[in-house]
Design a protein around this motif. Structure first.
Motif, mmCIF file in Angstrom:
data_model
loop_
_atom_site.group_PDB
_atom_site.id
_atom_site.type_symbol
_atom_site.label_atom_id
_atom_site.label_comp_id
_atom_site.label_asym_id
_atom_site.label_seq_id
_atom_site.Cartn_x
_atom_site.Cartn_y
_atom_site.Cartn_z
ATOM 1 N N MET A 1 -16.007 70.601 43.963
ATOM 2 C CA MET A 1 -16.028 71.890 43.327
ATOM 3 C C MET A 1 -17.066 72.517 43.059
ATOM 4 S SD MET A 1 -12.761 70.705 40.529
ATOM 5 C CE MET A 1 -13.599 69.263 39.694
ATOM 6 N N ARG A 2 -16.625 74.099 42.748
ATOM 7 C CA ARG A 2 -17.805 74.847 42.357
ATOM 8 C C ARG A 2 -17.948 74.567 40.769
ATOM 9 N NH1 ARG A 2 -14.087 78.755 44.675
ATOM 10 N NH2 ARG A 2 -14.190 79.785 42.401
ATOM 11 N N LYS A 3 -19.186 75.070 40.529
ATOM 12 C CA LYS A 3 -19.589 75.286 38.984
ATOM 13 C C LYS A 3 -18.426 75.598 38.209
ATOM 14 C CE LYS A 3 -23.037 76.545 35.738
ATOM 15 N NZ LYS A 3 -24.173 77.460 35.588
ATOM 16 N N GLU A 4 -17.691 76.861 38.524
ATOM 17 C CA GLU A 4 -16.968 77.504 37.681
ATOM 18 C C GLU A 4 -15.541 76.715 37.554
ATOM 19 O OE1 GLU A 4 -18.245 79.213 40.313
ATOM 20 O OE2 GLU A 4 -19.291 80.617 39.502
ATOM 21 N N GLN A 5 -15.139 76.133 38.580
ATOM 22 C CA GLN A 5 -14.055 75.251 38.637
ATOM 23 C C GLN A 5 -14.325 74.156 37.684
ATOM 24 O OE1 GLN A 5 -13.948 74.676 42.762
ATOM 25 N NE2 GLN A 5 -11.781 75.729 42.892
ATOM 26 N N ILE A 6 -15.422 73.433 37.872
ATOM 27 C CA ILE A 6 -15.881 72.350 36.839
ATOM 28 C C ILE A 6 -15.673 72.707 35.377
ATOM 29 C CG2 ILE A 6 -17.669 70.794 36.173
ATOM 30 C CD1 ILE A 6 -18.529 70.724 39.110
ATOM 31 N N ILE A 7 -16.151 74.054 35.083
ATOM 32 C CA ILE A 7 -16.053 74.496 33.415
ATOM 33 C C ILE A 7 -14.700 74.431 33.151
ATOM 34 C CG2 ILE A 7 -16.515 76.471 32.320
ATOM 35 C CD1 ILE A 7 -19.217 76.861 33.930
ATOM 36 N N VAL A 8 -13.822 75.077 34.140
ATOM 37 C CA VAL A 8 -12.506 75.524 33.705
ATOM 38 C C VAL A 8 -11.684 74.009 33.682
ATOM 39 C CG1 VAL A 8 -10.260 76.451 34.623
ATOM 40 C CG2 VAL A 8 -12.668 77.677 34.526
ATOM 41 N N ALA A 9 -11.787 72.988 34.635
ATOM 42 C CA ALA A 9 -11.319 71.841 34.684
ATOM 43 C C ALA A 9 -11.652 71.056 33.316
ATOM 44 C CB ALA A 9 -11.572 70.924 35.927
ATOM 45 N N ILE A 10 -13.023 70.885 32.942
ATOM 46 C CA ILE A 10 -13.392 70.338 31.656
ATOM 47 C C ILE A 10 -12.843 70.894 30.498
ATOM 48 C CG2 ILE A 10 -15.478 69.934 30.144
ATOM 49 C CD1 ILE A 10 -16.975 69.295 32.907
ATOM 50 N N GLY A 11 -12.748 72.496 30.457
ATOM 51 C CA GLY A 11 -12.139 73.077 29.599
ATOM 52 C C GLY A 11 -10.611 72.898 29.340
ATOM 53 N N ALA A 12 -10.035 72.792 30.445
ATOM 54 C CA ALA A 12 -8.304 72.553 30.206
ATOM 55 C C ALA A 12 -8.295 71.133 29.777
ATOM 56 C CB ALA A 12 -7.902 72.770 31.692
ATOM 57 N N ALA A 13 -9.101 70.075 30.472
ATOM 58 C CA ALA A 13 -8.734 68.987 30.195
ATOM 59 C C ALA A 13 -8.790 68.550 28.712
ATOM 60 C CB ALA A 13 -9.529 67.681 31.185
ATOM 61 N N SER A 14 -9.954 69.115 28.100
ATOM 62 C CA SER A 14 -10.302 68.927 26.630
ATOM 63 C C SER A 14 -9.031 69.683 25.649
ATOM 64 C CB SER A 14 -11.603 69.582 26.315
ATOM 65 O OG SER A 14 -11.837 70.919 26.457
ATOM 66 N N GLY A 15 -8.708 70.860 26.433
ATOM 67 C CA GLY A 15 -7.530 71.347 25.637
ATOM 68 C C GLY A 15 -6.316 70.690 25.367
ATOM 69 N N VAL A 16 -6.079 69.974 26.494
ATOM 70 C CA VAL A 16 -4.815 69.074 26.467
ATOM 71 C C VAL A 16 -5.080 67.950 25.617
ATOM 72 C CG1 VAL A 16 -3.347 67.684 28.048
ATOM 73 C CG2 VAL A 16 -4.038 69.909 28.721
ATOM 74 N N VAL A 17 -6.038 67.114 25.659
ATOM 75 C CA VAL A 17 -6.410 66.052 24.759
ATOM 76 C C VAL A 17 -6.268 66.563 23.637
ATOM 77 C CG1 VAL A 17 -7.880 64.372 24.418
ATOM 78 C CG2 VAL A 17 -7.470 64.727 26.790
ATOM 79 N N VAL A 18 -7.118 67.454 23.065
ATOM 80 C CA VAL A 18 -7.155 67.729 21.602
ATOM 81 C C VAL A 18 -5.894 68.370 21.098
ATOM 82 C CG1 VAL A 18 -8.065 69.475 20.054
ATOM 83 C CG2 VAL A 18 -9.645 68.370 21.695
ATOM 84 N N MET A 19 -5.060 69.051 22.112
ATOM 85 C CA MET A 19 -3.673 69.232 21.567
ATOM 86 C C MET A 19 -2.654 68.148 21.352
ATOM 87 S SD MET A 19 -0.380 69.563 23.257
ATOM 88 C CE MET A 19 -0.743 69.696 24.932
ATOM 89 N N ALA A 20 -2.778 67.364 22.157
ATOM 90 C CA ALA A 20 -1.894 66.238 22.195
ATOM 91 C C ALA A 20 -2.389 65.357 20.860
ATOM 92 C CB ALA A 20 -2.030 65.207 23.372
#
Length: 171
Positions: free
Chosen positions: A1-20
């Motif tokens: 994955m590209r650096k931008e994709q890693i940033i978005v993936a980590i952000g998205a995963a953290s958003g889902v975990v914190v939301m739940a």
């Protein structure tokens, strides 16, 4: 994955975990509504909560309107919007889309969730409002940083919809 994709993936995963986690904690912390549980009371309960959920969208509209009024972009056909104004417009548009799904989902959820868990509506509203503000702030800092707020609202909406589909399938 590209650096931008890693940033978005980590952000998205953290958003889902914190939301739940936030919804779980809030649902177990907020008081159970003191209503009889009639259909009308449940819908009114969800409608009242959804008024709070729409506040970020309204603030975004005011921000866009004021930015236009105070700049050359007062005439939207000039194409004089700053990058900040474009971001604010994008955030408002996405927030309207998310609010639409959220309102229908929470109104439906209010009619089927057990009365002892109806406070989940307010838990979802609180998370929705915070996530929309995180989406906006993240987008303003760097468009890649919008992922936590975006994923939190989108996956919360999806979770509610999946719960409702499960309810309908097993009814």
């Amino acid at each position: 994955m590209r650096k931008e994709q890693i940033i978005v993936a980590i952000g998205a995963a953290s958003g889902v975990v914190v939301m739940a986690l936030s919804i779980w904690i809030l649902t177990n912390t907020l008081p159970i509504p003191e209503i009889t549980g009639s259909f009308e009371e449940r819908i009114a309960f969800a409608l009242h909560a959804n008024v709070v959920a729409i506040i970020p969208f309204f603030i975004m509209l005011i921000t866009v309107g004021n930015s236009r009024f105070l700049s050359e972009a007062i005439d939207p056909t000039r194409g004089a919007e700053s990058s900040k104004m474009i971001i604010d417009g994008n955030v408002a548009e996405n927030t309207l889309q998310q609010n639409f799904v959220f309102a229908i989902a929470t109104l439906s959820l209010s009619t089927v969730v057990p009365l002892g868990y109806l406070q989940i509506i307010w838990a979802c509203v609180i998370v929705f409002v915070v996530a929309r503000l995180i989406f906006w702030l993240g987008y303003r800092i760097n468009p890649l940083y919008r992922a936590p707020g975006m994923s939190a609202t989108a996956y919360m909406n999806l979770g509610i919809i999946l719960y409702l589909l499960y309810f309908l399938a097993t009814k």
